[in-house]
Design a protein around this motif. Structure first.
Motif, PDB file in Angstrom:
ATOM      1  N   ALA A 108      39.559  38.668  44.132  1.00  0.00           N
ATOM      2  CA  ALA A 108      39.382  39.068  42.607  1.00  0.00           C
ATOM      3  C   ALA A 108      38.491  39.930  42.158  1.00  0.00           C
ATOM      4  O   ALA A 108      38.627  40.394  41.169  1.00  0.00           O
ATOM      5  CB  ALA A 108      39.328  37.389  42.805  1.00  0.00           C
ATOM      6  N   TYR A 109      36.835  39.929  43.180  1.00  0.00           N
ATOM      7  CA  TYR A 109      35.860  40.769  42.306  1.00  0.00           C
ATOM      8  C   TYR A 109      36.419  42.621  42.626  1.00  0.00           C
ATOM      9  O   TYR A 109      35.840  43.136  41.751  1.00  0.00           O
ATOM     10  CB  TYR A 109      34.969  40.461  43.522  1.00  0.00           C
ATOM     11  CG  TYR A 109      33.446  41.457  43.002  1.00  0.00           C
ATOM     12  CD1 TYR A 109      32.990  40.709  42.220  1.00  0.00           C
ATOM     13  CD2 TYR A 109      33.425  42.837  44.165  1.00  0.00           C
ATOM     14  CE1 TYR A 109      31.801  42.421  41.736  1.00  0.00           C
ATOM     15  CE2 TYR A 109      32.199  43.480  43.786  1.00  0.00           C
ATOM     16  CZ  TYR A 109      31.706  43.368  42.567  1.00  0.00           C
ATOM     17  OH  TYR A 109      30.720  43.560  42.777  1.00  0.00           O
ATOM     18  N   ASN A 110      37.227  43.064  43.808  1.00  0.00           N
ATOM     19  CA  ASN A 110      37.659  43.890  43.988  1.00  0.00           C
ATOM     20  C   ASN A 110      38.569  44.387  43.419  1.00  0.00           C
ATOM     21  O   ASN A 110      38.530  46.084  42.458  1.00  0.00           O
ATOM     22  CB  ASN A 110      38.101  45.004  45.487  1.00  0.00           C
ATOM     23  CG  ASN A 110      37.017  44.143  46.587  1.00  0.00           C
ATOM     24  OD1 ASN A 110      35.859  44.614  45.605  1.00  0.00           O
ATOM     25  ND2 ASN A 110      37.225  43.654  47.514  1.00  0.00           N
ATOM     26  N   ASP A 117      36.301  40.836  35.656  1.00  0.00           N
ATOM     27  CA  ASP A 117      35.327  42.485  34.755  1.00  0.00           C
ATOM     28  C   ASP A 117      35.449  41.689  33.515  1.00  0.00           C
ATOM     29  O   ASP A 117      36.757  40.749  32.477  1.00  0.00           O
ATOM     30  CB  ASP A 117      36.074  43.317  34.870  1.00  0.00           C
ATOM     31  CG  ASP A 117      35.460  44.204  36.234  1.00  0.00           C
ATOM     32  OD1 ASP A 117      34.667  43.446  36.946  1.00  0.00           O
ATOM     33  OD2 ASP A 117      36.196  45.248  36.352  1.00  0.00           O
ATOM     34  N   ILE A 118      35.091  42.266  32.531  1.00  0.00           N
ATOM     35  CA  ILE A 118      35.252  41.727  30.693  1.00  0.00           C
ATOM     36  C   ILE A 118      35.451  43.178  29.958  1.00  0.00           C
ATOM     37  O   ILE A 118      34.210  44.073  30.514  1.00  0.00           O
ATOM     38  CB  ILE A 118      34.454  40.846  30.613  1.00  0.00           C
ATOM     39  CG1 ILE A 118      33.820  39.583  30.677  1.00  0.00           C
ATOM     40  CG2 ILE A 118      34.682  40.999  28.513  1.00  0.00           C
ATOM     41  CD1 ILE A 118      33.211  39.037  30.155  1.00  0.00           C
ATOM     42  N   PRO A 119      36.996  43.141  29.434  1.00  0.00           N
ATOM     43  CA  PRO A 119      37.343  42.112  29.559  1.00  0.00           C
ATOM     44  C   PRO A 119      38.495  42.721  31.360  1.00  0.00           C
ATOM     45  O   PRO A 119      38.397  43.513  31.898  1.00  0.00           O
ATOM     46  CB  PRO A 119      39.248  43.499  28.416  1.00  0.00           C
ATOM     47  CG  PRO A 119      38.866  45.139  28.896  1.00  0.00           C
ATOM     48  CD  PRO A 119      37.012  44.974  28.736  1.00  0.00           C
ATOM     49  N   ARG A 120      39.612  41.040  31.415  1.00  0.00           N
ATOM     50  CA  ARG A 120      39.501  41.236  32.897  1.00  0.00           C
ATOM     51  C   ARG A 120      40.662  42.798  33.649  1.00  0.00           C
ATOM     52  O   ARG A 120      41.761  43.086  32.522  1.00  0.00           O
ATOM     53  CB  ARG A 120      40.418  40.021  33.208  1.00  0.00           C
ATOM     54  CG  ARG A 120      40.978  39.442  33.875  1.00  0.00           C
ATOM     55  CD  ARG A 120      41.430  38.181  34.452  1.00  0.00           C
ATOM     56  NE  ARG A 120      40.116  37.368  34.320  1.00  0.00           N
ATOM     57  CZ  ARG A 120      40.286  35.808  34.375  1.00  0.00           C
ATOM     58  NH1 ARG A 120      40.991  35.374  34.193  1.00  0.00           N
ATOM     59  NH2 ARG A 120      38.788  34.689  34.193  1.00  0.00           N
ATOM     60  N   GLU A 121      40.726  43.182  34.029  1.00  0.00           N
ATOM     61  CA  GLU A 121      41.615  44.173  34.472  1.00  0.00           C
ATOM     62  C   GLU A 121      42.636  43.230  35.740  1.00  0.00           C
ATOM     63  O   GLU A 121      43.646  44.403  36.003  1.00  0.00           O
ATOM     64  CB  GLU A 121      40.700  45.380  35.369  1.00  0.00           C
ATOM     65  CG  GLU A 121      39.482  46.014  34.921  1.00  0.00           C
ATOM     66  CD  GLU A 121      39.976  47.015  34.157  1.00  0.00           C
ATOM     67  OE1 GLU A 121      41.374  47.470  34.060  1.00  0.00           O
ATOM     68  OE2 GLU A 121      38.813  46.789  32.847  1.00  0.00           O
ATOM     69  N   ALA A 122      43.316  42.537  36.006  1.00  0.00           N
ATOM     70  CA  ALA A 122      43.712  41.770  36.878  1.00  0.00           C
ATOM     71  C   ALA A 122      43.792  40.382  36.524  1.00  0.00           C
ATOM     72  O   ALA A 122      43.022  39.636  36.091  1.00  0.00           O
ATOM     73  CB  ALA A 122      43.378  41.907  38.552  1.00  0.00           C
ATOM     74  N   SER A 123      44.813  40.016  36.804  1.00  0.00           N
ATOM     75  CA  SER A 123      45.519  38.315  36.951  1.00  0.00           C
ATOM     76  C   SER A 123      45.373  37.744  37.727  1.00  0.00           C
ATOM     77  O   SER A 123      45.558  38.257  39.042  1.00  0.00           O
ATOM     78  CB  SER A 123      46.839  38.224  35.659  1.00  0.00           C
ATOM     79  OG  SER A 123      47.788  38.588  36.499  1.00  0.00           O
ATOM     80  N   ALA A 124      45.979  36.865  38.017  1.00  0.00           N
ATOM     81  CA  ALA A 124      45.729  35.318  39.057  1.00  0.00           C
ATOM     82  C   ALA A 124      46.540  36.095  39.577  1.00  0.00           C
ATOM     83  O   ALA A 124      47.121  35.782  40.542  1.00  0.00           O
ATOM     84  CB  ALA A 124      45.954  34.099  38.518  1.00  0.00           C
TER      85      ALA A 124
END
Length: 216
Positions: free
Chosen positions: A168-170, A175-182
Protein backbone atom coordinates in the motif's frame (compact mmCIF):
# COMPACT_ATOMS: atom_id res chain seq x y z
CA UNK A 1 26.38 7.79 7.20
CA UNK A 2 27.14 9.76 4.05
CA UNK A 3 30.08 7.49 3.20
CA UNK A 4 27.95 4.35 3.60
CA UNK A 5 25.28 5.98 1.45
CA UNK A 6 27.83 6.55 -1.32
CA UNK A 7 29.15 2.98 -1.12
CA UNK A 8 25.70 1.40 -1.70
CA UNK A 9 23.93 1.53 -5.07
CA UNK A 10 20.40 0.55 -4.00
CA UNK A 11 20.21 2.36 -0.67
CA UNK A 12 16.83 3.61 0.52
CA UNK A 13 17.73 5.26 3.79
CA UNK A 14 20.12 5.26 6.73
CA UNK A 15 18.83 6.22 10.15
CA UNK A 16 21.03 7.03 13.12
CA UNK A 17 19.43 5.21 16.04
CA UNK A 18 22.02 6.05 18.66
CA UNK A 19 25.59 7.20 19.06
CA UNK A 20 28.15 7.24 21.87
CA UNK A 21 31.37 9.24 21.77
CA UNK A 22 34.42 7.24 22.84
CA UNK A 23 37.53 9.40 22.36
CA UNK A 24 39.82 10.87 19.73
CA UNK A 25 36.96 11.32 17.26
CA UNK A 26 35.73 7.72 17.57
CA UNK A 27 32.02 6.97 17.91
CA UNK A 28 30.01 3.83 18.53
CA UNK A 29 27.01 4.22 16.24
CA UNK A 30 23.80 2.24 15.85
CA UNK A 31 22.33 2.53 12.35
CA UNK A 32 19.25 1.16 10.61
CA UNK A 33 20.04 0.68 6.93
CA UNK A 34 17.30 -0.02 4.35
CA UNK A 35 18.25 -1.20 0.86
CA UNK A 36 16.42 -2.42 -2.23
CA UNK A 37 18.83 -5.35 -2.45
CA UNK A 38 20.71 -7.55 -0.01
CA UNK A 39 24.10 -6.34 1.17
CA UNK A 40 27.04 -7.45 3.30
CA UNK A 41 27.93 -4.79 5.90
CA UNK A 42 31.54 -5.98 6.11
CA UNK A 43 31.98 -5.54 2.36
CA UNK A 44 30.34 -2.12 2.37
CA UNK A 45 32.57 -0.83 5.18
CA UNK A 46 35.76 -2.21 3.61
CA UNK A 47 35.87 0.84 1.37
CA UNK A 48 35.47 3.31 4.26
CA UNK A 49 38.56 4.02 6.30
CA UNK A 50 38.20 4.29 10.06
CA UNK A 51 35.07 2.14 10.28
CA UNK A 52 34.38 -1.44 11.34
CA UNK A 53 31.31 -3.56 12.05
CA UNK A 54 30.81 -4.46 15.70
CA UNK A 55 27.44 -6.20 15.26
CA UNK A 56 24.87 -6.71 12.52
CA UNK A 57 21.33 -8.10 12.61
CA UNK A 58 18.63 -8.34 9.96
CA UNK A 59 15.16 -6.94 10.66
CA UNK A 60 12.55 -9.20 9.01
CA UNK A 61 10.28 -7.71 6.34
CA UNK A 62 7.57 -9.19 4.17
CA UNK A 63 9.10 -7.82 0.96
CA UNK A 64 11.61 -9.59 -1.26
CA UNK A 65 12.72 -6.18 -2.58
CA UNK A 66 13.71 -4.71 0.77
CA UNK A 67 16.45 -5.59 3.23
CA UNK A 68 16.73 -3.79 6.56
CA UNK A 69 19.74 -4.25 8.82
CA UNK A 70 20.56 -2.80 12.18
CA UNK A 71 24.30 -2.15 12.44
CA UNK A 72 26.51 -1.26 15.35
CA UNK A 73 29.74 0.18 14.03
CA UNK A 74 32.91 1.88 15.24
CA UNK A 75 33.45 5.03 13.21
CA UNK A 76 35.97 7.84 13.19
CA UNK A 77 33.97 10.94 12.26
CA UNK A 78 35.61 14.13 11.09
CA UNK A 79 34.60 17.05 13.32
CA UNK A 80 32.02 18.51 13.29
CA UNK A 81 29.68 15.52 13.12
CA UNK A 82 26.07 16.61 12.54
CA UNK A 83 24.93 15.04 15.83
CA UNK A 84 27.57 17.10 17.61
CA UNK A 85 26.09 20.28 16.17
CA UNK A 86 22.69 19.42 17.63
CA UNK A 87 24.00 18.35 21.03
CA UNK A 88 26.28 21.35 21.40
CA UNK A 89 23.17 23.56 21.35
CA UNK A 90 21.60 21.37 24.08
CA UNK A 91 18.82 20.30 21.72
CA UNK A 92 17.30 16.80 21.84
CA UNK A 93 17.93 14.82 18.62
CA UNK A 94 14.71 12.89 17.97
CA UNK A 95 15.50 11.54 14.50
CA UNK A 96 18.38 11.74 12.02
CA UNK A 97 17.84 10.13 8.61
CA UNK A 98 19.89 10.26 5.42
CA UNK A 99 17.85 9.71 2.27
CA UNK A 100 18.54 10.78 -1.33
CA UNK A 101 21.75 12.53 -0.19
CA UNK A 102 19.78 14.77 2.19
CA UNK A 103 19.85 14.68 5.99
CA UNK A 104 16.44 15.10 7.61
CA UNK A 105 16.67 15.94 11.30
CA UNK A 106 13.91 16.17 13.92
CA UNK A 107 14.96 17.93 17.12
CA UNK A 108 13.36 19.36 20.24
CA UNK A 109 14.50 22.74 21.55
CA UNK A 110 13.41 24.75 24.57
CA UNK A 111 12.44 27.83 22.62
CA UNK A 112 12.80 29.66 19.32
CA UNK A 113 16.07 31.35 20.29
CA UNK A 114 17.70 27.98 21.00
CA UNK A 115 16.41 26.65 17.69
CA UNK A 116 17.73 29.65 15.77
CA UNK A 117 21.15 29.24 17.37
CA UNK A 118 21.24 25.58 16.32
CA UNK A 119 20.00 26.37 12.81
CA UNK A 120 22.58 29.12 12.38
CA UNK A 121 25.43 26.80 13.37
CA UNK A 122 24.23 24.08 11.01
CA UNK A 123 23.98 26.64 8.19
CA UNK A 124 27.41 28.10 8.93
CA UNK A 125 29.15 24.73 9.29
CA UNK A 126 27.48 22.63 6.61
CA UNK A 127 26.53 25.41 4.20
CA UNK A 128 22.84 24.58 3.83
CA UNK A 129 19.74 24.44 6.00
CA UNK A 130 16.03 24.24 5.20
CA UNK A 131 13.28 24.43 7.81
CA UNK A 132 10.44 22.07 6.89
CA UNK A 133 8.09 22.57 9.83
CA UNK A 134 7.82 23.71 13.44
CA UNK A 135 5.50 22.25 16.07
CA UNK A 136 4.93 23.53 19.58
CA UNK A 137 4.58 20.63 21.99
CA UNK A 138 4.71 20.47 25.77
CA UNK A 139 6.04 16.89 25.67
CA UNK A 140 9.46 16.53 23.98
CA UNK A 141 10.04 13.55 21.72
CA UNK A 142 12.20 10.62 22.72
CA UNK A 143 15.88 10.84 21.79
CA UNK A 144 17.01 8.78 18.81
CA UNK A 145 14.92 5.63 18.61
CA UNK A 146 14.58 5.05 22.34
CA UNK A 147 11.92 2.43 21.78
CA UNK A 148 13.42 0.84 18.66
CA UNK A 149 10.14 1.48 16.88
CA UNK A 150 10.99 -0.42 13.70
CA UNK A 151 11.74 -3.64 15.54
CA UNK A 152 8.66 -3.26 17.73
CA UNK A 153 6.41 -2.83 14.71
CA UNK A 154 7.68 -5.82 12.77
CA UNK A 155 7.36 -8.00 15.86
CA UNK A 156 3.73 -6.97 16.40
CA UNK A 157 2.52 -7.32 12.80
CA UNK A 158 2.08 -10.56 10.88
CA UNK A 159 3.91 -11.18 7.61
CA UNK A 160 0.60 -10.79 5.75
CA UNK A 161 -0.11 -7.44 7.43
CA UNK A 162 3.41 -6.21 6.68
CA UNK A 163 3.05 -7.25 3.04
CA UNK A 164 -0.21 -5.31 2.67
CA UNK A 165 1.19 -2.22 4.41
CA UNK A 166 4.40 -2.21 2.36
CA UNK A 167 2.50 -2.73 -0.91
CA UNK A 168 0.00 0.00 0.00
CA UNK A 169 2.82 2.41 0.86
CA UNK A 170 4.91 1.62 -2.24
CA UNK A 171 1.94 1.94 -4.61
CA UNK A 172 0.73 5.25 -3.15
CA UNK A 173 -2.38 4.01 -1.37
CA UNK A 174 -1.69 6.44 1.50
CA UNK A 175 -0.78 9.37 -0.77
CA UNK A 176 -2.99 12.43 -1.15
CA UNK A 177 -4.53 12.15 -3.65
CA UNK A 178 -4.53 8.35 -3.50
CA UNK A 179 -2.47 6.74 -6.28
CA UNK A 180 -3.79 3.19 -5.88
CA UNK A 181 -7.04 1.60 -4.76
CA UNK A 182 -7.71 -1.44 -2.61
CA UNK A 183 -8.52 -3.28 -5.84
CA UNK A 184 -5.07 -2.42 -7.21
CA UNK A 185 -3.47 -3.79 -4.04
CA UNK A 186 -5.57 -6.94 -4.24
CA UNK A 187 -4.47 -7.52 -7.85
CA UNK A 188 -0.81 -6.97 -6.95
CA UNK A 189 -0.95 -9.35 -3.96
CA UNK A 190 -3.28 -11.82 -5.71
CA UNK A 191 -5.77 -11.85 -2.85
CA UNK A 192 -9.39 -10.73 -2.45
CA UNK A 193 -10.14 -7.03 -1.97
CA UNK A 194 -11.98 -7.84 1.26
CA UNK A 195 -8.81 -9.52 2.55
CA UNK A 196 -6.77 -6.43 1.72
CA UNK A 197 -9.22 -4.20 3.59
CA UNK A 198 -9.30 -6.53 6.60
CA UNK A 199 -5.50 -6.77 6.86
CA UNK A 200 -5.10 -3.01 6.48
CA UNK A 201 -7.64 -2.30 9.24
CA UNK A 202 -6.06 -4.89 11.54
CA UNK A 203 -2.57 -3.53 10.94
CA UNK A 204 -3.70 0.06 11.47
CA UNK A 205 -5.45 -0.91 14.70
CA UNK A 206 -2.28 -2.64 15.94
CA UNK A 207 -0.25 0.48 15.19
CA UNK A 208 -2.74 2.69 17.02
CA UNK A 209 -2.68 0.36 20.04
CA UNK A 210 1.10 0.73 20.16
CA UNK A 211 0.67 4.51 20.31
CA UNK A 212 -2.43 4.89 22.51
CA UNK A 213 -2.64 1.52 24.25
CA UNK A 214 -5.41 -1.08 23.84
CA UNK A 215 -9.02 -0.02 24.31
CA UNK A 216 -10.64 -1.13 27.54
Amino acid sequence: MAKIHREMDDIRSIELDNAFYVEDGTWIESLTVASNTGFDPETVLEGISGTSVFYSSEIPTASDDLEIRRLTILATESYPFILGLVLRQEAIPNRIVLQNDVFEIVTTTRDWDQFRSMADEVQETLGEFELLSVTQNENPGEPLDSGRLTEVLVSKLTDEQLAVLETAYNYGYFDIPREASATDLADELDIAQSTVSERLRTAERTLLELIYGPQE
